[in-house]
Structures are given as C-alpha cells and as structure tokens.
Design an enzyme around this catalytic site. Structure first.
Site, PDB file in Angstrom:
ATOM      1  N   ASP A 290     -11.823  -5.925 -16.104  1.00 37.67           N
ATOM      2  CA  ASP A 290     -11.682  -5.461 -15.227  1.00 37.67           C
ATOM      3  C   ASP A 290     -11.502  -7.197 -14.836  1.00 37.67           C
ATOM      4  OD1 ASP A 290     -11.695  -3.592 -13.203  1.00 37.67           O
ATOM      5  OD2 ASP A 290     -13.164  -2.625 -13.825  1.00 37.67           O
TER       6      ASP A 290
ATOM      7  N   ASP B 217     -18.339  -6.512 -18.366  1.00 42.38           N
ATOM      8  CA  ASP B 217     -17.936  -7.251 -17.636  1.00 42.38           C
ATOM      9  C   ASP B 217     -18.459  -8.655 -16.934  1.00 42.38           C
ATOM     10  OD1 ASP B 217     -15.798  -5.732 -16.156  1.00 42.38           O
ATOM     11  OD2 ASP B 217     -17.476  -4.581 -15.338  1.00 42.38           O
TER      12      ASP B 217
ATOM     13  N   ARG C  98      -5.933   4.886  -4.132  1.00 39.87           N
ATOM     14  CA  ARG C  98      -7.648   5.588  -4.368  1.00 39.87           C
ATOM     15  C   ARG C  98      -8.479   4.645  -3.511  1.00 39.87           C
ATOM     16  NH1 ARG C  98      -4.120   3.884  -8.858  1.00 39.87           N
ATOM     17  NH2 ARG C  98      -5.196   2.581  -9.845  1.00 39.87           N
TER      18      ARG C  98
ATOM     19  N   CYS D  28     -29.391   5.664  -9.498  1.00 43.80           N
ATOM     20  CA  CYS D  28     -29.475   6.702 -10.780  1.00 43.80           C
ATOM     21  C   CYS D  28     -30.568   6.799 -11.570  1.00 43.80           C
ATOM     22  CB  CYS D  28     -29.130   5.207 -11.972  1.00 43.80           C
ATOM     23  SG  CYS D  28     -27.172   4.193 -11.443  1.00 43.80           S
TER      24      CYS D  28
ATOM     25  N   LYS E   1      -7.480  -3.469 -12.915  1.00 39.82           N
ATOM     26  CA  LYS E   1      -7.742  -3.817 -14.534  1.00 39.82           C
ATOM     27  C   LYS E   1      -6.190  -4.131 -14.842  1.00 39.82           C
ATOM     28  CE  LYS E   1     -11.008  -0.083 -14.259  1.00 39.82           C
ATOM     29  NZ  LYS E   1     -10.967   0.531 -13.343  1.00 39.82           N
TER      30      LYS E   1
ATOM     31  N   ARG F  38     -23.098  -3.512 -11.956  1.00 33.63           N
ATOM     32  CA  ARG F  38     -23.630  -3.313 -10.122  1.00 33.63           C
ATOM     33  C   ARG F  38     -24.631  -3.889 -10.123  1.00 33.63           C
ATOM     34  NH1 ARG F  38     -19.725   1.498  -9.474  1.00 33.63           N
ATOM     35  NH2 ARG F  38     -17.494   0.138  -8.856  1.00 33.63           N
TER      36      ARG F  38
ATOM     37  N   ARG G 264      -9.159  -0.858  -2.989  1.00 35.23           N
ATOM     38  CA  ARG G 264      -8.147  -1.924  -3.987  1.00 35.23           C
ATOM     39  C   ARG G 264      -7.261  -1.791  -4.823  1.00 35.23           C
ATOM     40  NH1 ARG G 264     -11.603  -4.962  -7.135  1.00 35.23           N
ATOM     41  NH2 ARG G 264     -12.970  -3.728  -7.735  1.00 35.23           N
ATOM     42  N   TYR G 265      -6.412  -0.469  -4.545  1.00 38.70           N
ATOM     43  CA  TYR G 265      -5.565   0.374  -5.126  1.00 38.70           C
ATOM     44  C   TYR G 265      -4.910   1.052  -3.326  1.00 38.70           C
ATOM     45  CZ  TYR G 265      -7.275  -1.126  -9.837  1.00 38.70           C
ATOM     46  OH  TYR G 265      -7.252  -1.815 -10.530  1.00 38.70           O
TER      47      TYR G 265
ATOM     48  N   CYS H  34     -29.141   0.913 -16.737  1.00 38.54           N
ATOM     49  CA  CYS H  34     -28.389   0.063 -17.963  1.00 38.54           C
ATOM     50  C   CYS H  34     -28.715  -1.653 -17.774  1.00 38.54           C
ATOM     51  CB  CYS H  34     -26.739   0.444 -18.211  1.00 38.54           C
ATOM     52  SG  CYS H  34     -26.853   2.418 -18.048  1.00 38.54           S
TER      53      CYS H  34
ATOM     54  N   CYS I   6     -25.011  -3.391 -16.498  1.00 39.94           N
ATOM     55  CA  CYS I   6     -24.339  -2.387 -15.745  1.00 39.94           C
ATOM     56  C   CYS I   6     -24.061  -3.974 -14.575  1.00 39.94           C
ATOM     57  CB  CYS I   6     -25.208  -2.054 -14.791  1.00 39.94           C
ATOM     58  SG  CYS I   6     -24.308  -1.387 -13.175  1.00 39.94           S
TER      59      CYS I   6
HETATM   60  S1  SF4 Z   1     -23.795   1.884 -15.631  1.00 46.28           S
HETATM   61 FE1  SF4 Z   1     -25.070   1.111 -13.633  1.00 46.28          FE
HETATM   62  S2  SF4 Z   1     -24.045   2.833 -12.236  1.00 46.28           S
HETATM   63 FE2  SF4 Z   1     -24.174   3.439 -14.086  1.00 46.28          FE
HETATM   64  S3  SF4 Z   1     -25.865   4.269 -14.912  1.00 46.28           S
HETATM   65 FE3  SF4 Z   1     -25.981   2.610 -14.986  1.00 46.28          FE
HETATM   66  S4  SF4 Z   1     -27.078   1.567 -14.065  1.00 46.28           S
HETATM   67 FE4  SF4 Z   1     -26.185   3.118 -13.042  1.00 46.28          FE
END
Ligand code: SF4
Length: 341
Positions: free
Chosen positions: A301, A264, A88, A97, A308, A106, A84-85, A101, A104
């Site tokens: 974001d 997000d 990087r 993971c 960002k 993602r 994207r940038y 979470c 999250c």
């Molecule tokens: S925020 Fe998302 S990517 Fe990060 S540890 Fe939690 S579930 Fe995994």
C-alpha cells in the site's frame, strides 16, 4: 468476548510476558491497546505471540512512520467511509477488534471508539446511494465481525438494498482469532441475496486451530466465498516454510490466498518490517513450491494513499535511492526500506 487478556498482569499470569521492563510495557499498552483472545493465547508461542504481545520496541517511532500509513483519511467523504477507488468504498463499521495486532496499520484508531454511530452510518449510506459508480462496499474497522449479528444484519441489509451495490466484502480476523463468534446467528446475518466475500486476515499456520477450521467449514457451507490477506512480518512469517504452511493450510480450509501485504509504515512497527527484496525472494521461493491457486499477490500500500501496487512485477523497480513504485495512474513514488532499528 470473555476471558480475553487485556492487561500486562493478565499476560504475566498467562506466561506471555516478554521480559521487558514492566514500566515500558505499561507505556506501550497505554498508547496501543492490548487484547488477546483465549484461542490465540492458547497457541501463542513464537510467531503467533509476537503479533499480539506488547514489545518495548513499539515505543520507537521512526521518521518514515505515519499515523495514517495508507492515507484512509485523505479520501473520506463521510465519517467512517473511504472512497479511494471509483468502483468501491471502505466502510469502517466499528473500531473494536477481538485482538489488537501489534503491527496494525490502523493502530492509532482501533479500539478508540466502538460501533460507528447510526447517524454516521446513515451519512455513509446516503453517499453510497447517490454515487452510482460504487459497485462494492467493503466493511472494515476495527473488525466488522466483532459487531453483534443483529447489527451486522442491519448494516448488510441496508447496503445490499442500494441497487447499484453489486457485492459486499468483509475484512475480518474473527473466524481465526475468535471462531466461537461464527455461530448460527452470525452465519444467518451473512446469508444475503447479493454476494458476500469474506477476506480473512491470518499470518501464521498455528492460527489455524481446530475451532478456526470448523468456523471456516461452516462459513463455506453457508455459501460465503473466502479469501485471505496476510502481512509479511519479520520474526512471525518471514520464512518460506512458514508461509508455505500458511497458504497450504488456507487452501485446505477452503480459503483462496489473496494478498500478502508488505508491512505498512505504522508507528512503532519497524521491528516487524522486512525489506522488499526479502519479500520478493520469499515469493520467488514460494512460486517454486506452490500452485498458482495457493499463491497470494505480494503488494505494497503506497504510503500516503496512492493505492496498492504489486511488488513482483514491472510496477516496482529497484533504483540507486530505493524502490520506485508506479501507481495505477502512472504516478511514481520512491519507497525506501527503513533502516533496521
Ligand atoms: S489488524 Fe488491526 S484491524 Fe485487524 S484485527 Fe488486528 S488490530 Fe484489528
């Protein structure tokens, strides 16, 4: 990776059920994975629990919510890679993971697959090697520190061998949520010739267990530079006292607070989202209490992938229809605080 809680039955047995109807919780975890490490189960009350324990409100998807909230897939020149940038790239080396979470961004992809296949990694490596503008490779996922030390070493060694790659960055929750993984083999894998910056995701001061503190001390002694990123979460850390304790705890443990992310627009997460005005008021209060060193930058974001934007400066203006944020190219985007569920 043993004894993690991955089912509603296990949550019940650990006394972490939310009281919501069982059938609803089963539907939630069919869609969004469940995994809580013993360390986090051990401190899971209040704000810590809400981050990991499934909630029936996750079944509510609001119109503004997105499957790819920050637009990673729009900028993907190779599997697992986001460019994207200019200087990087982000490389998702695994989808696994140690914890999943509930907020999250993602959440639609984490846990769906394991380690990035070697053929895909080679394709990403080839793109990085023939793109001299890339100075930094950021490993993400999933969680890169859920890889075996051997695999991590192999990935890091091949990335740092690219002459124009000047530094490596790893975004991880592992040192806090599964500190036992930060053993001698993992520290050795992180001992590179080129700089390694570790950005640790942590959201609540109770996550800083004695084992997590020991892991951070070991990382610091191993020469890893550490920063933090946190997500502003309603009911978890949307409180000046909690955030102050979090950032002071990070400084005490050799970690520079780096980013505080506005939550997000991931699907099923509206119950976690504060308004931008609430976030700004918290940051203003923290600025009265903390040194500059202990202050992170509050960022959004921009939904869709424009990158960002800092939410405390002139790039964010409140207008009659919502917030207007200006991206790094001067593009202006309307962001509306979602209605409360
Ligand atoms: S925020 Fe998302 S990517 Fe990060 S540890 Fe939690 S579930 Fe995994």
């Amino acid at each position: 990776m043993t004894n993690a809680l991955t089912t509603i039955d296990a949550l019940d047995a650990a006394g972490l059920a939310t009281g919501a109807k069982r059938e609803l919780l089963e539907r939630v975890v069919e869609r969004f994975r469940l995994r809580i490490t013993p360390e986090m189960a051990g401190v899971a009350s209040g704000g810590v629990a809400a981050q990991f324990v499934p909630d029936a409100r996750e079944l509510v998807t609001r119109p503004e919510e997105l499957t790819d909230p920050i637009g990673d897939r729009r900028f993907s020149p190779a599997p697992g890679l986001t460019h994207r940038y200019a200087d990087r790239v982000i490389l998702a080396v695994t989808q696994a993971c140690e914890v999943y979470c509930r907020f999250c961004f993602r959440r639609e992809t984490v846990g769906a697959a394991g380690v990035l296949p070697e053929a895909d990694f080679l394709q990403a490596l080839d793109y990085i090697a023939r793109t001299p503008a890339i100075r930094e490779v950021i490993l993400t996922g999933g969680d890169p520190l859920s890889l075996s030390p051997r695999r991590l070493e192999s990935v890091l060694a091949r990335l740092e061998a690219v002459p124009h790659v000047e530094s490596l960055r790893i975004h991880s929750r592992v040192p806090v949520v599964a500190p036992a993984r930060m053993d001698g083999a993992m520290l050795a894998a992180l001992d590179r010739d080129k700089p390694v910056h570790l950005v640790i995701h942590t959201n609540h001061p109770d996550e800083m267990t004695p084992a997590a503190q020991a892991a951070l001390r070991a990382l610091s002694r191993a020469g890893v530079a550490m920063f933090s990123q946190s997500v502003l979460l309603r009911g978890v850390n949307d409180d000046a006292d909690v955030l102050e304790a979090l950032f002071r705890g990070l400084i005490r443990n050799r970690v520079k607070p780096y980013y505080l992310h506005h939550c997000d627009l991931a699907e099923g997460t509206s119950h976690f989202r504060t308004t931008i005005a609430e976030g700004r008021a918290l940051m203003a209060e923290l600025k009265r209490r903390l040194s500059g060193l202990a202050m992170p930058t509050y960022v959004l974001d921009i939904p869709g992938g424009a990158g960002k934007v800092g939410l405390m400066g002139a790039a964010a203006e409140e207008g009659p229809d919502g917030w207007v944020v200006t991206d790094r190219h001067g593009g202006r985007h309307l962001y509306q605080d979602p209605e409360r569920p």
